[in-house]
Write an enzyme that holds these catalytic residues in place. Sequence first.
Site, PDB file in Angstrom:
ATOM      1  N   GLY A 110       0.820  -1.212   0.000  1.00 55.75           N
ATOM      2  CA  GLY A 110       0.000   0.000   0.000  1.00 55.75           C
ATOM      3  C   GLY A 110       0.852   1.259   0.000  1.00 55.75           C
ATOM      4  N   SER A 152       1.383   3.485  -2.463  1.00 53.18           N
ATOM      5  CA  SER A 152       1.148   4.470  -3.523  1.00 53.18           C
ATOM      6  C   SER A 152       0.586   5.791  -3.005  1.00 53.18           C
ATOM      7  CB  SER A 152       0.201   3.892  -4.587  1.00 53.18           C
ATOM      8  OG  SER A 152      -1.068   3.620  -4.020  1.00 53.18           O
ATOM      9  N   ARG A 153       0.054   5.799  -1.767  1.00 54.21           N
ATOM     10  CA  ARG A 153      -0.550   7.040  -1.266  1.00 54.21           C
ATOM     11  C   ARG A 153      -0.561   7.038   0.256  1.00 54.21           C
ATOM     12  NH1 ARG A 153      -6.540   6.094  -0.924  1.00 54.21           N
ATOM     13  NH2 ARG A 153      -6.787   3.848  -1.080  1.00 54.21           N
ATOM     14  N   ASN A 206      -3.437  -7.296  -4.163  1.00 52.32           N
ATOM     15  CA  ASN A 206      -4.648  -7.112  -3.368  1.00 52.32           C
ATOM     16  C   ASN A 206      -4.489  -7.975  -2.121  1.00 52.32           C
ATOM     17  OD1 ASN A 206      -7.133  -7.013  -2.173  1.00 52.32           O
ATOM     18  ND2 ASN A 206      -8.310  -7.583  -3.987  1.00 52.32           N
ATOM     19  N   VAL A 207      -4.227  -7.339  -0.972  1.00 54.03           N
ATOM     20  CA  VAL A 207      -3.937  -8.113   0.243  1.00 54.03           C
ATOM     21  C   VAL A 207      -5.150  -8.889   0.740  1.00 54.03           C
ATOM     22  CG1 VAL A 207      -1.994  -6.707   1.031  1.00 54.03           C
ATOM     23  CG2 VAL A 207      -4.314  -6.092   1.726  1.00 54.03           C
ATOM     24  N   TYR A 264     -12.416  -3.119  13.339  1.00 59.49           N
ATOM     25  CA  TYR A 264     -11.114  -2.667  12.850  1.00 59.49           C
ATOM     26  C   TYR A 264     -10.044  -2.772  13.934  1.00 59.49           C
ATOM     27  CZ  TYR A 264      -7.516   0.664  11.331  1.00 59.49           C
ATOM     28  OH  TYR A 264      -6.334   1.260  11.007  1.00 59.49           O
ATOM     29  N   LYS A 299      -6.484  -5.135  14.595  1.00 59.59           N
ATOM     30  CA  LYS A 299      -5.172  -4.567  14.905  1.00 59.59           C
ATOM     31  C   LYS A 299      -4.646  -5.086  16.243  1.00 59.59           C
ATOM     32  CE  LYS A 299      -4.471  -1.979  11.258  1.00 59.59           C
ATOM     33  NZ  LYS A 299      -3.450  -2.409  10.278  1.00 59.59           N
ATOM     34  N   ILE A 327      -4.768  10.411  11.863  1.00 54.09           N
ATOM     35  CA  ILE A 327      -3.928  11.076  10.864  1.00 54.09           C
ATOM     36  C   ILE A 327      -4.803  11.698   9.780  1.00 54.09           C
ATOM     37  CG2 ILE A 327      -2.007  10.788   9.243  1.00 54.09           C
ATOM     38  CD1 ILE A 327      -1.121   9.990  11.957  1.00 54.09           C
TER      39      ILE A 327
END
Length: 252
Positions: free
Chosen positions: A10, A12-13, A61-62, A157, A161, A190
């Site tokens: 991931g 790219s951004r 694609n993870v 989520y 984690k 963030i």
Amino acid sequence: MSQKIALVTGGSRGLGKNMVLSLAQKGINIILTYNSKKEEALEVVRQVEAYGLKAAAIQLNVAESKSFDAFWQETAQTLQTHFKTATLDYLVNNAGIGIHASFAETTEEQFDTLMNIQFKGTFFLTQKALPILADGGGIVNISTGLARFSFPGYAAYASMKGAIETLTKYQAKELGSRGIRVNVVAPGAIETDFGGGAVRDNSDLNKQIASVTALGRVGLPDDIGSVVAFLCTDDAKWVNAQRIEVSGGMML
């Protein structure tokens, strides 16, 4: 200059892009993965090459664990042809998505999506990386401040984690004989497009988070990448199995 190579999923951004550029500033060559944003990924490759380093982008694609064998075959080929080596030094498991839903309203489909991307994906992608991960290298897993403190809407989520944080300790224990260090970086809130960009674009939410952060503001991507890069250097050679929260002191 170091000829070490890091693979960032991931990349790219958002946070991943900042991690890539922070690693490049330390003289580390880069392979980054992207899911759909090929042009953005190639632009990041160009930015890394501007530092005089080597870089490549590979689609991944993870969520699709059945694709991992083919992905690592392509990565091994890229290492041989583009980097003239057979091994990778660092793996940064950054790719992920956020789904905001209360515990009462989380669907099984949402749960499975988060599980496949955030936990199962990281578990098996890393497992299948082991043959090409160099002894003495390192793994950085990405968690969240939400595994320590709670904001409504992140039950599934944050639970994934939490699993990543436990997995990190087991990886460190079991890979220690190969000199591979495994640590977890847990960002606070963030300003990125993550989760629909709510932290960045919702001024009330932004102010609320700033008010419970000791340093008095919301985090920026630039606050995170340098910590990940540090963990991928010899400066961090004795840091292992640690959870490093990078949140400016949220919810103390």
